[in-house]
Design an enzyme around this catalytic site. Structure first.
Site, PDB file in Angstrom:
ATOM      1  N   HIS A  40    -133.344 -26.560 -13.740  1.00 41.32           N
ATOM      2  CA  HIS A  40    -133.855 -26.445 -12.237  1.00 41.32           C
ATOM      3  C   HIS A  40    -132.941 -27.675 -11.572  1.00 41.32           C
ATOM      4  O   HIS A  40    -134.028 -28.859 -10.918  1.00 41.32           O
ATOM      5  CB  HIS A  40    -135.390 -27.332 -11.890  1.00 41.32           C
ATOM      6  CG  HIS A  40    -137.004 -26.101 -12.339  1.00 41.32           C
ATOM      7  ND1 HIS A  40    -137.442 -26.175 -12.212  1.00 41.32           N
ATOM      8  CD2 HIS A  40    -136.147 -24.461 -12.107  1.00 41.32           C
ATOM      9  CE1 HIS A  40    -138.270 -24.736 -12.946  1.00 41.32           C
ATOM     10  NE2 HIS A  40    -137.268 -24.276 -12.100  1.00 41.32           N
ATOM     11  N   HIS A  72    -136.254 -22.623 -19.810  1.00 44.20           N
ATOM     12  CA  HIS A  72    -137.312 -22.619 -19.613  1.00 44.20           C
ATOM     13  C   HIS A  72    -137.896 -21.482 -20.869  1.00 44.20           C
ATOM     14  O   HIS A  72    -139.101 -21.475 -20.831  1.00 44.20           O
ATOM     15  CB  HIS A  72    -138.092 -22.714 -18.495  1.00 44.20           C
ATOM     16  CG  HIS A  72    -137.948 -23.734 -17.869  1.00 44.20           C
ATOM     17  ND1 HIS A  72    -137.937 -24.887 -17.630  1.00 44.20           N
ATOM     18  CD2 HIS A  72    -137.353 -24.522 -16.511  1.00 44.20           C
ATOM     19  CE1 HIS A  72    -137.831 -26.234 -16.870  1.00 44.20           C
ATOM     20  NE2 HIS A  72    -137.379 -25.374 -15.792  1.00 44.20           N
ATOM     21  N   CYS A  94    -134.430 -23.930 -24.939  1.00 46.36           N
ATOM     22  CA  CYS A  94    -135.050 -25.581 -25.373  1.00 46.36           C
ATOM     23  C   CYS A  94    -135.491 -24.866 -26.575  1.00 46.36           C
ATOM     24  O   CYS A  94    -136.571 -24.624 -26.496  1.00 46.36           O
ATOM     25  CB  CYS A  94    -135.595 -26.125 -24.610  1.00 46.36           C
ATOM     26  SG  CYS A  94    -135.908 -28.021 -25.256  1.00 46.36           S
ATOM     27  N   HIS A 122    -145.401 -22.291 -13.459  1.00 46.86           N
ATOM     28  CA  HIS A 122    -144.212 -22.583 -14.400  1.00 46.86           C
ATOM     29  C   HIS A 122    -144.045 -21.936 -14.677  1.00 46.86           C
ATOM     30  O   HIS A 122    -144.358 -21.459 -15.915  1.00 46.86           O
ATOM     31  CB  HIS A 122    -144.320 -23.895 -14.404  1.00 46.86           C
ATOM     32  CG  HIS A 122    -142.756 -24.758 -14.551  1.00 46.86           C
ATOM     33  ND1 HIS A 122    -142.332 -24.135 -15.800  1.00 46.86           N
ATOM     34  CD2 HIS A 122    -142.154 -25.767 -14.411  1.00 46.86           C
ATOM     35  CE1 HIS A 122    -141.404 -25.260 -16.208  1.00 46.86           C
ATOM     36  NE2 HIS A 122    -140.985 -25.834 -14.658  1.00 46.86           N
ATOM     37  N   GLU A 124    -142.081 -22.143 -18.052  1.00 44.21           N
ATOM     38  CA  GLU A 124    -142.461 -22.418 -19.186  1.00 44.21           C
ATOM     39  C   GLU A 124    -143.653 -21.763 -19.327  1.00 44.21           C
ATOM     40  O   GLU A 124    -143.515 -21.513 -20.479  1.00 44.21           O
ATOM     41  CB  GLU A 124    -141.725 -24.010 -19.425  1.00 44.21           C
ATOM     42  CG  GLU A 124    -141.760 -24.346 -20.610  1.00 44.21           C
ATOM     43  CD  GLU A 124    -142.131 -25.770 -21.078  1.00 44.21           C
ATOM     44  OE1 GLU A 124    -142.789 -26.269 -21.497  1.00 44.21           O
ATOM     45  OE2 GLU A 124    -140.979 -26.477 -19.968  1.00 44.21           O
ATOM     46  N   THR A 161    -143.947 -28.427 -22.509  1.00 48.93           N
ATOM     47  CA  THR A 161    -143.575 -29.698 -23.130  1.00 48.93           C
ATOM     48  C   THR A 161    -143.359 -30.815 -22.002  1.00 48.93           C
ATOM     49  O   THR A 161    -142.441 -31.633 -22.780  1.00 48.93           O
ATOM     50  CB  THR A 161    -142.010 -29.452 -23.766  1.00 48.93           C
ATOM     51  OG1 THR A 161    -140.709 -29.002 -22.234  1.00 48.93           O
ATOM     52  CG2 THR A 161    -141.433 -27.920 -24.130  1.00 48.93           C
ATOM     53  N   ASN A 219    -140.680 -31.854 -14.033  1.00 49.80           N
ATOM     54  CA  ASN A 219    -140.829 -32.743 -14.668  1.00 49.80           C
ATOM     55  C   ASN A 219    -140.143 -33.829 -13.749  1.00 49.80           C
ATOM     56  O   ASN A 219    -140.742 -35.229 -13.614  1.00 49.80           O
ATOM     57  CB  ASN A 219    -139.520 -32.514 -16.038  1.00 49.80           C
ATOM     58  CG  ASN A 219    -138.754 -33.067 -15.786  1.00 49.80           C
ATOM     59  OD1 ASN A 219    -138.128 -34.050 -15.700  1.00 49.80           O
ATOM     60  ND2 ASN A 219    -137.539 -31.999 -15.940  1.00 49.80           N
TER      61      ASN A 219
END
Length: 278
Positions: A40, A72, A94, A122, A124, A161, A219
């Site tokens: 992002h 993600h 990740c 989101h 992820e 995460t 984040n």
């Protein structure tokens, strides 16, 4: 004007790994794309586009060649589709996200109702949810949403995460009261916790806080909220061009941090812009 720059600002391990893999693949693959933006950071995504890495939103639109799976991750269904097409895969997911996917799948197979602590929209979170194929899944963003969960005999909790540990802890407390058996996997990345604690510490020392990162970065947005709770004069910026000199009236100390997807060169540009203000 004193500047306090967070030591942890910028790329985390997973993002650094993903971008290294993406640029390396761009140098060695004739035809390559990424399924969704690799991270992002619009600025870094543009640099990859200049090297021929096109962002594709749907698996069915991927041309022949190689496809990069973003940091993600992707949904289980998207991965199945990619494998069925026998495309070359550069899996930049990740490892911490991958672990959350694996825990969600395991809990679902073993008969637990899966509670995923995270932001429903989101990518992820959507990916992790998709791996819990064998039972119910609830995405819970905060304690109030957790209070609305139905009672279940067995619950299993995993987290996006980049969640805050405090939010995870509050939701676990509620789940303890709503289940006969509760199993919890703390899948919050250590780098996330370190960034959040450091940002809190800096925000307590400064007159103004800058948080640098993509506006689409979860984040980074969470870092902004954490800092704002301590220092109301907190601003989320994506680039140095958005730093407004008028913010700095009667400011003697500035704190600067950045999300896990923020390239170092952008952080340096913001620091230089702040230094020119006074």
């Amino acid at each position: 004007m004193k500047i306090i720059l967070a030591q942890s600002a910028g790329f985390c391990f997973g993002v650094k790994r993903a971008t290294t893999m993406a640029f390396d693949a761009a140098d060695h693959c004739h035809q390559i794309c990424s399924l969704g933006p690799i991270i992002h950071s619009p600025q870094l995504v543009r640099k990859l586009e200049e090297k021929g890495v096109e962002v594709i939103d749907r698996v069915e639109d991927i041309p022949e060649g190689a496809v990069i799976i973003r940091s993600h991750g992707v949904t289980a269904q998207e991965l199945d589709h990619i494998l069925a097409r026998e495309l070359r895969i550069v899996d930049a997911t990740c490892p911490f996200v991958k672990k959350a996917q694996e825990y969600a799948a395991m809990l679902s197979r073993e008969g637990y109702t899966v509670i995923l602590v995270g932001e429903e929209e989101h990518p992820e979170v959507q990916g992790i949810v998709s791996y819990a194929r064998d039972g119910e899944v609830f995405v819970v963003g905060d304690r109030d949403q957790a209070e609305k969960l139905p009672r279940k005999k067995r619950m299993g909790v995993v987290a996006q995460t980049t969640q805050s540990f405090d939010n995870l802890r509050q939701i676990i407390e509620v789940c303890l009261e709503k289940s006969g058996e509760l199993r919890v996997f703390n899948t919050i990345c250590d780098a996330t916790s370190v960034r959040q604690k450091e940002a809190q510490a800096i925000a307590r020392q400064v007159d103004l806080m800058l948080v640098i990162g993509g506006f689409n970065s979860a984040n980074t947005s969470r870092l902004t909220r954490i800092c704002s709770d301590i220092q109301p004069r907190t601003h989320h910026v994506e680039t140095a061009a958005e730093v407004d000199p008028q913010w700095f009236d009667e400011v003697h100390t500035v704190g600067i941090t950045a999300g896990a997807s923020t390239p170092r060169w952008i952080i340096e540009e913001v620091v230089e812009k702040v230094r020119t203000i006074r």
